[in-house]
Write an enzyme that holds these catalytic residues in place. Structure first.
Site, PDB file in Angstrom:
ATOM      1  N   ARG A  13     -63.791  -6.032  98.434  1.00 11.85           N
ATOM      2  CA  ARG A  13     -62.658  -6.400  99.312  1.00 11.85           C
ATOM      3  C   ARG A  13     -61.461  -6.924  98.513  1.00 11.85           C
ATOM      4  O   ARG A  13     -60.757  -7.853  98.938  1.00 11.85           O
ATOM      5  CB  ARG A  13     -63.074  -7.451 100.351  1.00 11.85           C
ATOM      6  CG  ARG A  13     -64.212  -7.048 101.226  1.00 11.85           C
ATOM      7  CD  ARG A  13     -63.926  -5.858 102.128  1.00 11.85           C
ATOM      8  NE  ARG A  13     -65.143  -5.433 102.761  1.00 11.85           N
ATOM      9  CZ  ARG A  13     -65.920  -4.445 102.293  1.00 11.85           C
ATOM     10  NH1 ARG A  13     -65.574  -3.750 101.221  1.00 11.85           N
ATOM     11  NH2 ARG A  13     -67.035  -4.118 102.911  1.00 11.85           N
TER      12      ARG A  13
ATOM     13  N   SER B 113     -65.135  -8.861 110.252  1.00 10.99           N
ATOM     14  CA  SER B 113     -65.802  -9.979 109.573  1.00 10.99           C
ATOM     15  C   SER B 113     -64.789 -11.052 109.201  1.00 10.99           C
ATOM     16  O   SER B 113     -63.790 -10.761 108.547  1.00 10.99           O
ATOM     17  CB  SER B 113     -66.507  -9.492 108.305  1.00 10.99           C
ATOM     18  OG  SER B 113     -67.575  -8.652 108.669  1.00 10.99           O
TER      19      SER B 113
ATOM     20  N   GLU C 216     -62.456 -13.772 104.725  1.00  8.54           N
ATOM     21  CA  GLU C 216     -62.082 -12.389 104.373  1.00  8.54           C
ATOM     22  C   GLU C 216     -60.762 -12.058 105.073  1.00  8.54           C
ATOM     23  O   GLU C 216     -59.935 -11.328 104.548  1.00  8.54           O
ATOM     24  CB  GLU C 216     -63.175 -11.417 104.831  1.00  8.54           C
ATOM     25  CG  GLU C 216     -62.837  -9.956 104.535  1.00  8.54           C
ATOM     26  CD  GLU C 216     -64.028  -9.029 104.704  1.00  8.54           C
ATOM     27  OE1 GLU C 216     -65.134  -9.383 104.253  1.00  8.54           O
ATOM     28  OE2 GLU C 216     -63.847  -7.951 105.297  1.00  8.54           O
TER      29      GLU C 216
HETATM   30  C1  LIG Z   1     -63.881  -4.240 114.775  1.00 10.33           C
HETATM   31  C2  LIG Z   1     -63.528  -4.320 113.310  1.00 10.33           C
HETATM   32  C3  LIG Z   1     -64.421  -3.818 112.377  1.00 10.33           C
HETATM   33  C4  LIG Z   1     -64.107  -3.891 111.004  1.00 10.33           C
HETATM   34  N1  LIG Z   1     -65.001  -3.385 110.112  1.00 10.33           N
HETATM   35  C5  LIG Z   1     -64.687  -3.412 108.796  1.00 10.33           C
HETATM   36  C6  LIG Z   1     -65.601  -2.880 107.831  1.00 10.33           C
HETATM   37  O1  LIG Z   1     -66.657  -2.361 108.148  1.00 10.33           O
HETATM   38  N2  LIG Z   1     -65.251  -2.939 106.530  1.00 10.33           N
HETATM   39  C7  LIG Z   1     -64.066  -3.492 106.118  1.00 10.33           C
HETATM   40  O2  LIG Z   1     -63.782  -3.496 104.908  1.00 10.33           O
HETATM   41  N3  LIG Z   1     -63.202  -4.024 107.002  1.00 10.33           N
HETATM   42  C8  LIG Z   1     -63.482  -3.992 108.331  1.00 10.33           C
HETATM   43  N4  LIG Z   1     -62.597  -4.531 109.225  1.00 10.33           N
HETATM   44  C9  LIG Z   1     -61.379  -5.214 108.735  1.00 10.33           C
HETATM   45  C10 LIG Z   1     -60.127  -4.324 108.606  1.00 10.33           C
HETATM   46  O3  LIG Z   1     -60.170  -3.235 109.519  1.00 10.33           O
HETATM   47  C11 LIG Z   1     -59.929  -3.812 107.178  1.00 10.33           C
HETATM   48  O4  LIG Z   1     -59.778  -4.874 106.270  1.00 10.33           O
HETATM   49  C12 LIG Z   1     -58.701  -2.897 107.065  1.00 10.33           C
HETATM   50  O5  LIG Z   1     -58.678  -2.298 105.794  1.00 10.33           O
HETATM   51  C13 LIG Z   1     -57.377  -3.642 107.270  1.00 10.33           C
HETATM   52  O6  LIG Z   1     -56.350  -2.674 107.420  1.00 10.33           O
HETATM   53  P1  LIG Z   1     -55.025  -3.026 108.241  1.00 10.33           P
HETATM   54  O7  LIG Z   1     -54.108  -1.869 108.144  1.00 10.33           O
HETATM   55  O8  LIG Z   1     -55.358  -3.470 109.610  1.00 10.33           O
HETATM   56  O9  LIG Z   1     -54.482  -4.233 107.388  1.00 10.33           O
HETATM   57  P2  LIG Z   1     -53.767  -5.583 107.874  1.00 10.33           P
HETATM   58  O10 LIG Z   1     -54.739  -6.471 108.532  1.00 10.33           O
HETATM   59  O11 LIG Z   1     -52.526  -5.246 108.619  1.00 10.33           O
HETATM   60  O12 LIG Z   1     -53.398  -6.182 106.467  1.00 10.33           O
HETATM   61  C14 LIG Z   1     -54.424  -6.591 105.574  1.00 10.33           C
HETATM   62  C15 LIG Z   1     -53.801  -6.793 104.186  1.00 10.33           C
HETATM   63  O13 LIG Z   1     -53.382  -5.516 103.711  1.00 10.33           O
HETATM   64  C16 LIG Z   1     -52.007  -5.562 103.377  1.00 10.33           C
HETATM   65  N5  LIG Z   1     -51.437  -4.253 103.713  1.00 10.33           N
HETATM   66  C17 LIG Z   1     -51.429  -3.629 104.903  1.00 10.33           C
HETATM   67  N6  LIG Z   1     -50.825  -2.424 104.786  1.00 10.33           N
HETATM   68  C18 LIG Z   1     -50.459  -2.307 103.490  1.00 10.33           C
HETATM   69  C19 LIG Z   1     -49.799  -1.297 102.729  1.00 10.33           C
HETATM   70  N7  LIG Z   1     -49.360  -0.155 103.285  1.00 10.33           N
HETATM   71  N8  LIG Z   1     -49.594  -1.527 101.413  1.00 10.33           N
HETATM   72  C20 LIG Z   1     -50.009  -2.670 100.824  1.00 10.33           C
HETATM   73  N9  LIG Z   1     -50.622  -3.661 101.486  1.00 10.33           N
HETATM   74  C21 LIG Z   1     -50.860  -3.469 102.808  1.00 10.33           C
HETATM   75  C22 LIG Z   1     -51.401  -6.681 104.213  1.00 10.33           C
HETATM   76  O14 LIG Z   1     -50.255  -7.209 103.600  1.00 10.33           O
HETATM   77  C23 LIG Z   1     -52.545  -7.670 104.226  1.00 10.33           C
HETATM   78  O15 LIG Z   1     -52.504  -8.449 103.062  1.00 10.33           O
HETATM   79  C24 LIG Z   1     -62.881  -4.474 110.596  1.00 10.33           C
HETATM   80  C25 LIG Z   1     -61.988  -4.964 111.557  1.00 10.33           C
HETATM   81  C26 LIG Z   1     -62.310  -4.888 112.904  1.00 10.33           C
HETATM   82  C27 LIG Z   1     -61.319  -5.414 113.902  1.00 10.33           C
END
Ligand SMILES: Cc1cc2nc3c(=O)[nH]c(=O)nc-3n(C[C@H](O)[C@H](O)[C@H](O)COP(=O)(O)OP(=O)(O)OC[C@H]3O[C@@H](n4cnc5c(N)ncnc54)[C@H](O)[C@@H]3O)c2cc1C
Length: 301
Positions: free
Chosen positions: A174, A224, A294
């Protein structure tokens, strides 16, 4: 800030919204407003946005789908950048796929499966964007982004665009280089392999089934809440501390998955933070382990 807003609008980078509530931009449905939310429409627009902010010495926060983010109740001062249309294109070239930073990871994994490409099945239940997944090195079911990423195109804080190879991304659990070197992922090039469509679909169905049984997918969460400590599971430790169903305000520890915090409706970010602090304290008292969040916290409390 007025002159920055004016410059962004004159440069026609995309939507420039002021005092924009961010709750709807997160899966937790929590959070105050951004002073300014910019949604650049494409690569040029994004690079120009970042260059303008850099010239003004204006720091910014990037948000993807907000599925790993807690936006605090007073919102985010300054500028929030969210990748818009034009950054959500997907291109298949043999067994290599090039996806824009704004592409939904779930949609991408389904499309790859339909193309008969294996390697992205793990991402079928991760509701983030490609950019957020690279930042987080998102993973599940024994795989993660580091296993498939060939290179990422990144706009640095200065507005300069670079392409970094997998070995430069400092991937670990992560974690990526972007945690210490700010930049926005505009594109990821992923190495997949030819596979059997039916087998891919079957694997994805199995993973989905497992998630439906173990995670509160219909409710507002951010997945998580805490990282898994070495050799253990945060959910196990939280459950052992007797915290399933524990509630502060509108925030509740899921009965289904103890590492998920549910917004039961009307939860504030403060409710979530206080619940997280309580969970850390109780788990430390019962197991001696200090859980590390996380989810990422942005904004003012
Ligand atoms: C129901 C559910 C299940 C999930 N299951 C998992 C799982 O199995 N495994 C897992 O790893 N995660 C899981 N997650 C967490 C999440 O989906 C991941 O961490 C995902 O990668 C976050 O992406 P996001 O676009 O929503 O990022 P955001 O939450 O919008 O941002 C997260 C971070 O990424 C940065 N960021 C976003 N976009 C960019 C970009 N284009 N360039 C650079 N930085 C950027 C942001 O600045 C921030 O620091 C889950 C979440 C939910 C709600």
């Amino acid at each position: 800030m007025e002159s920055i807003i004016q410059e962004l609008r004159e440069a026609r980078v995309g939507k420039v919204l002021t005092n924009e509530p961010l709750a709807d931009y997160t899966t937790w449905k929590i959070g105050g407003p951004a002073d300014v939310l910019v949604v650049p429409d494409g690569k040029r627009e994004l690079a120009e946005t970042v260059a303008i902010l850099h010239r003004h010495g204006q720091p910014f926060t990037t948000i993807g789908r907000g599925s790993n983010t807690l936006v605090l109740d007073k919102g985010v001062r300054g500028v929030v950048v969210k990748l818009g249309r034009g950054l959500d294109t997907v291109r298949f070239d043999g067994d290599v796929v090039t996806a824009g930073g704004a592409v939904s990871l779930i949609t991408l994994s389904v499309r790859a499966g339909k193309e008969g490409l294996t390697g992205l099945e793990f991402a079928g239940g991760i509701p983030g964007t490609v950019g957020g997944a690279v930042y987080m090195n998102a993973g599940a079911h024994g795989s993660d982004m580091s296993r498939i990423l060939i290179e990422a195109e990144i706009v640095l804080e200065t507005g300069e665009t670079v392409r970094l190879g997998n070995d430069e991304m400092e991937f670990s659990y992560r974690h990526s280089l972007l945690h210490r070197r700010p930049g926005i992922v505009t594109e990821a090039v992923l190495q997949l392999r030819r596979g059997d469509r039916k087998e891919i679909a079957a694997a994805m169905a199995t993973y989905k089934d497992r998630r439906l049984k173990t995670q509160p997918l219909q409710l507002a969460t951010a997945g998580s809440t805490f990282r898994n400590p070495d050799g253990d599971h945060a959910a196990r430790l939280i459950e052992q501390a007797g915290l399933k169903g524990y509630r502060i305000g509108g925030a509740e520890v899921s009965m289904q998955h103890a590492n998920f915090i549910i917004n039961t409706g009307g939860a504030t970010a403060d409710d979530v933070l206080r619940l997280m602090e309580h969970m850390q304290r109780r788990v430390f008292e019962t197991s001696g382990v200090m859980l590390t969040p996380e989810v990422l916290v942005v904004g003012e409390r």
